[in-house]
Design a protein around this motif. Sequence first.
Motif: not given
Length: 589
Positions: A83, A89, A93-94, A126-127, A130
């Motif tokens: 990332v 994000w 990425s998702e 953040d990433a 996740r």
Amino acid sequence: MHVVATAGHVDHGKSTLVRALTGMEPDRLEEERRRGLTIELGYAWTALPSGERVAFVDVPGHERFLGTMLAGVGPVPAVMFVVAADEGWMPQSEEHLVALRTLGVRHGLLVVTRADLADPGPAAKDAGGRLTEAGLRTGPSGGAVETPAVSGRTGEGLDALCAALDRLVAALPAPDPEAPVRLWIDRAFSVRGSGTVVTGTLPAGRVEVGDELALDGERVRVRGLESLKERAESVTGVARVALNLRGRVAADRGHALVTPGAWTATGLADVRVTMAEGARGPLPGRLTAHIGSASVPCEVRPLGAEAARLRLARPLPLHLGDVLLLRDPGRGQGELRVLARATVLDVRPPELRRRGAARERARALAEASADAASLLRTHPLLRESELVAMGCPPPGRPVTADWHAGPGHWTGLLARLPEVVRRYAEAHPLEPGMPLEAARHELGLPDRRLVTALVRPPLTVADGRITTGRTAGLPAPVARAVRTLLDGLSETPFQAPEAGRLAELGLGPRELAAAVRAGALLRVADGVVLAPGADARAAAVLARLPQPFTVSQARSALGTSRRVAVPLLEHLDRRGFTERVDDVHRRSV
Ligand SMILES: Nc1nc2c(ncn2[C@@H]2O[C@H](COP(=O)(O)OP(=O)(O)OP(=O)(O)O)[C@@H](O)[C@H]2O)c(=O)[nH]1
Ligand SMILES: [Mg+2]
């Protein structure tokens, strides 16, 4: 060696990172370099500080190449998720994370790239959150995903990344070197003068020069072998391998080289469907199934809430428990394309003809696991070779030869046979018993040996026929005593009753002689009697022993004592079931 795939949004610096780590160019195509975009899978490798070698499969991040990304990630056990610090994000990425989660990839790390352009902190938080939430781990299970930050441009942070990669590969489970081979091809080309070369990630098992493998049902021979550009005589997974195949072979990405007989090639599979994160059913009727490097159009027939039947456009070599990713190729930008995980529960699903059959099947699948016990509930009789090809170690011992039976089914057959034999005897009073073949037919069994295995006292087999025991001509008390004795022998067929027990039943020498004459008992030696046919059953047990065998091995295989084993073996010698090899050994004939 270890193999790690990249993942992450387009332009976030995956290829730059692989280049910085390995000094090799993952973007080999001229078009890729011109457009600054990965289009095809790239391959590069290096040694980590620990000395462990790691090969990278670099995937494209552009949304148009999701299929290629899945082919790269499919056979690989770990991922380096990228990332960019300055973008954070993003949609791919998702999408890539949903794909990894759907495929069940559990090992990985997050690399926050382009750390020279922005503070990597927010993206890491953040990433990283996740990825951890999606079940990815860098170290031993229970930990979180590590989130090293690097600049592919300045080289800042690469040392810390290498240390994290070492922790990642150290936590990867060691694959079984004896596992059957399934090498999903990711590249195939022909080399002038040396035939066809295919490359792929070998996840487990071993390939050796000279091996014969199967490719879409055709046998191919491995003429030469390379791993990371070095020649080798044998390579054990996990590894990147290039196989030089003898002759011209039609090989392509998405096809697999497999150990012959170890996989079931099937175009039809019953699966458990688990919707991907964020996806909602019902599934469209036409999807693309991804496994390994394969992507195959398939028709989906829903059977129940979580069960479906997939009809694949071409057969794939599958095992129970394999995971297919179902993707909607029709959906466009910004839409969720990874829809579901399909866990294979049956590679030879039964036809669904009757009304209500689909619903019944869905109920069975809801309770099924990807193992032999579940399989034997649907397919009540399977050969060992079939179970192996379905990826299920046989549960316990075969009922006879190499046949395995569902316990309920077998008990049902055991209960049915005496009735079947009795009815036959009534209909054919002049015949000496029911032919085995007729019983096989009546019970719908595929092999006559199964019928023989179902015969229990008072039934016996003689001359290819099943008889209901021959106590009829004996005086009533003797017949009763013999039946009691046979009853006792049904559980432990080779534990001949002791003299005391015979006396207790009133079976003296005269009574025994009469019963033997009538064929109600088998006399093995003076005072040693068994059920008729016990000798053939003993011979079948002994035939499964490593040959030759000793009296004591025979004794323990038969579950009896020397008192019985010694005369029984001599009887088997006389009947030609066994023969002596030397003073202590015999073998089955
Ligand atoms: N400043 C800076 N630029 C970077 C860094 N890493 C990559 N870039 C630049 O970002 C652009 C994309 O890099 P790539 O490595 O091609 O990105 P990618 O993730 O492989 O892209 P796809 O394969 O197409 O998904 C290039 O112009 C790189 O030079 C970095 O750490 N710092
Ligand atoms: Mg790239």
